[in-house]
Design a protein around this motif. Structure first.
Motif, short mmCIF file in Angstrom:
data_model
loop_
_atom_site.label_atom_id
_atom_site.label_comp_id
_atom_site.label_asym_id
_atom_site.label_seq_id
_atom_site.Cartn_x
_atom_site.Cartn_y
_atom_site.Cartn_z
N VAL A 31 45.56 45.20 53.80
CA VAL A 31 44.77 44.06 54.25
C VAL A 31 43.82 43.67 53.12
N ASP A 32 43.69 42.37 52.88
CA ASP A 32 42.74 41.89 51.88
C ASP A 32 41.34 42.31 52.32
N PRO A 33 40.55 42.94 51.45
CA PRO A 33 39.24 43.44 51.84
C PRO A 33 38.23 42.35 52.17
N VAL A 34 38.44 41.13 51.71
CA VAL A 34 37.49 40.04 51.98
C VAL A 34 37.93 39.20 53.18
N ALA A 78 40.33 43.11 44.96
CA ALA A 78 41.36 43.99 44.38
C ALA A 78 41.57 45.23 45.26
N LEU A 79 42.82 45.47 45.61
CA LEU A 79 43.18 46.65 46.39
C LEU A 79 43.73 47.72 45.45
N PRO A 80 43.04 48.84 45.27
CA PRO A 80 43.48 49.87 44.32
C PRO A 80 44.54 50.81 44.90
N PRO A 83 51.17 52.11 43.77
CA PRO A 83 51.73 53.44 43.55
C PRO A 83 52.49 53.57 42.23
N ASP A 84 52.80 52.45 41.59
CA ASP A 84 53.60 52.51 40.37
C ASP A 84 52.84 52.16 39.10
N GLY A 85 51.52 51.94 39.22
CA GLY A 85 50.71 51.64 38.06
C GLY A 85 50.80 50.19 37.59
N HIS A 86 51.47 49.33 38.35
CA HIS A 86 51.60 47.92 38.00
C HIS A 86 50.72 47.09 38.93
N TYR A 87 50.46 45.85 38.50
CA TYR A 87 49.76 44.90 39.34
C TYR A 87 50.77 44.20 40.24
N HIS A 88 50.36 43.90 41.48
CA HIS A 88 51.21 43.20 42.44
C HIS A 88 50.39 42.08 43.06
N ILE A 89 51.06 40.98 43.38
CA ILE A 89 50.38 39.86 44.00
C ILE A 89 51.19 39.36 45.20
N GLN A 103 47.08 35.87 48.64
CA GLN A 103 46.91 36.53 49.94
C GLN A 103 46.35 37.94 49.71
N CYS A 104 46.91 38.65 48.72
CA CYS A 104 46.43 39.97 48.35
C CYS A 104 46.72 40.21 46.87
N PHE A 105 45.88 41.04 46.28
CA PHE A 105 46.04 41.42 44.88
C PHE A 105 45.91 42.93 44.81
N ILE A 106 46.99 43.59 44.42
CA ILE A 106 47.04 45.05 44.42
C ILE A 106 47.07 45.54 42.98
N VAL A 107 46.16 46.44 42.68
CA VAL A 107 45.98 46.91 41.30
C VAL A 107 46.17 48.42 41.22
N PRO A 108 46.44 48.92 40.02
CA PRO A 108 46.46 50.38 39.84
C PRO A 108 45.04 50.92 40.12
N PRO A 109 44.92 52.10 40.69
CA PRO A 109 43.60 52.64 40.97
C PRO A 109 42.68 52.70 39.75
N SER A 110 43.24 52.85 38.58
CA SER A 110 42.42 52.92 37.36
C SER A 110 41.88 51.57 36.93
#
Length: 112
Positions: A31-34, A78-80, A83-89, A103-110
Motif C-alpha cells: 500500500v502506498d504510505p501516503v 518510497a516503499l523499501p 526483494p531483488d534490489g531493483h526499483y519498481h513502479i 500508484q506506488c514506488f518500490i525501492v531497495p531497502p538500501s
C-alpha cells in the motif's frame, strides 16, 4: 496418454506463472504510505531499468520509460520492500483516463 500429460503440465505451469514477474507486489498487498491505495498488481507494475532513478532533493526523479514524462516521487512515498534490489513502479491513471500517475514506488531497502 503422453499428449494429455503434456497438456496438463502446460496448463498447470501457465496457471502458476501466468501472473508475471511483478505478482509479488500484489501478493504482498503493498500500500502506498501516503495515499493508502493498494499498489495493484503485475499488469500495473514493472521493474525499472538500471539508471532510470535519480535521487534528488526531496525524493526521486523517475524515468518510467517510453510514453511517460519523468515522475517526481517524494521520499515518504518510497516503499523499501524490493526483494531483488531493483526499483519498481506501479502506474495508474487519473479520473480522465489519460493522465498517468504513480500508484506506488518500490525501492531497495538500501535506497531510503
Amino acid at each position: 496418454m503422453r499428449g494429455w500429460l503434456a497438456v496438463a503440465l502446460t496448463l498447470i505451469c501457465t496457471a502458476v506463472f501466468g501472473h508475471g514477474s511483478e505478482q509479488w507486489i500484489n501478493d504482498a498487498k503493498l500500500v502506498d504510505p501516503v495515499s493508502k491505495a493498494f499498489c495493484c498488481g503485475p499488469t500495473d507494475c514493472s521493474v525499472l531499468a538500471p539508471g532510470s532513478v535519480e535521487r534528488v532533493q526531496g525524493g526521486y526523479k523517475v524515468n518510467a520509460g517510453a510514453g511517460y514524462d519523468p515522475f517526481f516521487v517524494t521520499w515518504d512515498r518510497a516503499l523499501p520492500f524490493s526483494p531483488d534490489g531493483h526499483y519498481h513502479i506501479c502506474i495508474s491513471y487519473e479520473a480522465d483516463g489519460e493522465t498517468p500517475k504513480v500508484q506506488c514506488f518500490i525501492v531497495p531497502p538500501s535506497a531510503v
